[in-house]
Enzyme design. Structure first.
Site, PDB file in Angstrom:
ATOM      1  CG  ASP A  26      -2.069   0.896   1.024  1.00  0.00           C
ATOM      2  OD1 ASP A  26      -2.227   1.404  -0.069  1.00  0.00           O
ATOM      3  OD2 ASP A  26      -2.856   1.202   2.053  1.00  0.00           O
ATOM      4  CG  ASN A  74      -7.720  -2.760  -5.540  1.00  0.00           C
ATOM      5  OD1 ASN A  74      -6.862  -3.438  -5.329  1.00  0.00           O
ATOM      6  ND2 ASN A  74      -8.026  -1.415  -4.486  1.00  0.00           N
TER       7      ASN A  74
HETATM    8  C1  FPP Z   1      -1.836   0.053  -3.341  1.00  0.00           C
HETATM    9  O1  FPP Z   1      -1.475   1.409  -3.339  1.00  0.00           O
HETATM   10  C2  FPP Z   1      -1.459  -0.587  -4.561  1.00  0.00           C
HETATM   11  C3  FPP Z   1      -2.292  -1.151  -5.430  1.00  0.00           C
HETATM   12  C4  FPP Z   1      -3.812  -1.197  -5.665  1.00  0.00           C
HETATM   13  C5  FPP Z   1      -1.782  -1.913  -6.773  1.00  0.00           C
HETATM   14  C6  FPP Z   1      -0.512  -2.807  -6.399  1.00  0.00           C
HETATM   15  C7  FPP Z   1       0.342  -2.686  -7.635  1.00  0.00           C
HETATM   16  C8  FPP Z   1       1.525  -2.981  -7.919  1.00  0.00           C
HETATM   17  C9  FPP Z   1       2.537  -2.612  -6.600  1.00  0.00           C
HETATM   18  C10 FPP Z   1       2.143  -3.161  -9.272  1.00  0.00           C
HETATM   19  C11 FPP Z   1       2.284  -4.374  -9.623  1.00  0.00           C
HETATM   20  C12 FPP Z   1       2.276  -5.602  -8.957  1.00  0.00           C
HETATM   21  C13 FPP Z   1       2.439  -6.823  -9.368  1.00  0.00           C
HETATM   22  C14 FPP Z   1       2.467  -7.951  -8.589  1.00  0.00           C
HETATM   23  C15 FPP Z   1       2.834  -6.871 -11.000  1.00  0.00           C
HETATM   24  P1  FPP Z   1      -2.504   2.645  -3.402  1.00  0.00           P
HETATM   25  O2  FPP Z   1      -2.849   3.029  -4.885  1.00  0.00           O
HETATM   26  O3  FPP Z   1      -3.603   1.991  -2.608  1.00  0.00           O
HETATM   27  O4  FPP Z   1      -1.929   3.798  -2.644  1.00  0.00           O
HETATM   28  P2  FPP Z   1      -2.365   4.861  -1.966  1.00  0.00           P
HETATM   29  O5  FPP Z   1      -3.134   4.341  -0.571  1.00  0.00           O
HETATM   30  O6  FPP Z   1      -1.437   5.646  -1.405  1.00  0.00           O
HETATM   31  O7  FPP Z   1      -3.543   5.683  -2.678  1.00  0.00           O
END
Ligand code: FPP
Length: 254
Positions: A26, A74
């Site tokens: 996250d 998501n």
């Molecule tokens: C959370 O950060 C992250 C995600 C919902 C996506 C995770 C994806 C990756 C790390 C990239 C690809 C991974 C693989 C395994 C190919 P957020 O967007 O919720 O951050 P925030 O809470 O700061 O808004």
């Protein structure tokens, strides 16, 4: 299946290095916005963190690494962010799968992949069909996964295969039910890590986290690296894993 010991029906063996690490990655969006960058830049940097953390866990002898890449919830994000994430998943799979397999890392994907566009679905099926000759680590990516989805799909599949259980609910035991879960046969996570400062499970491995040690860090996912893994593992080594026993019993090795 030999790997699997339920933490609620027996006391699993515990080592100094967690055998199975599960991570909620996250903070990508906040990492980006704090730098005046678009949120997507955080996801791109997040992939680099994935690469570093896979390597760090591999080097430290972790057998199973499970990453929460996209939750069932998501889809509620803005459509352009969802579309960009899908493209990033496709690109990452295309780039990484050969290297993973050549290093003995088996890729698994858990979640309802039927909801993904056909190109991504096919790529997932193709990538996860590769079984490395010399398996050293299993990397499980949770994509369109939710802990409640998993429990419900397991109940449905179990009853579809064993309709007789509906008339004999006492026969629905952990060993009867567990094989239908998406993580069937894998050891339960020893250590759960969530980056980005929030302290919640967010519908991740609800069944499997029963006795997992929880570790929360303020570090945003794109900044997470081998040193951060070491800090999490150091915290893990301090924990007394009692699995319901007393401290005296743990000390006596019972
Ligand atoms: C959370 O950060 C992250 C995600 C919902 C996506 C995770 C994806 C990756 C790390 C990239 C690809 C991974 C693989 C395994 C190919 P957020 O967007 O919720 O951050 P925030 O809470 O700061 O808004």
């Amino acid at each position: 299946m030999a790997d699997f010991t339920s933490s609620t029906t027996a006391v699993p063996e515990v080592g100094t290095v967690p055998r199975h690490v599960a991570i909620i990655m996250d903070g990508n969006g906040r990492w980006a916005t704090s730098r005046m960058l678009p949120r997507f830049a955080g996801h791109v940097r997040g992939v680099e963190a994935v690469r570093r953390v896979v390597e760090a866990c591999y080097q430290r002898g972790v057998g199973h690494l499970t990453l929460f890449a996209f939750s069932s919830e998501n889809w509620r994000r803005p459509p352009d962010e969802v579309a960009l994430l899908m493209r990033l998943f496709i690109r990452t799979l295309q780039r990484e799968i050969t290297e993973l397999a050549s290093r003995g890392i088996r890729l698994r994907v858990v979640g309802d992949i039927q909801a993904f566009e056909p190109r991504l679905r096919d790529l997932i099926l193709e990538s996860t069909a590769r079984a490395p000759a010399n398996e050293r680590m299993v990397l499980t990516v949770a994509a369109n996964y939710g802990g409640r989805w998993d429990i419900l799909q397991a109940v449905r599949r179990m009853l579809a295969e064993h309709a007789e259980l509906a008339a004999d609910p006492s026969a629905i035991t952990e060993p009867a039910f567990e094989p239908y879960l998406a993580m069937a046969g894998l050891p339960e996570p020893d250590l759960f890590i969530r980056t980005g400062g929030e302290q919640r499970i967010s519908n991740f491995l609800l069944w499997q986290l029963a006795y997992t040690e929880l570790y929360f860090t303020e570090t945003y996912w794109p900044d997470f690296d081998g040193a951060a893994i070491d800090a999490a593992f150091a915290s893990y080594r301090q924990r007394e894993r009692r699995f319901g026993r007393t401290s005296a019993q743990v000390g006596a090795g019972r």
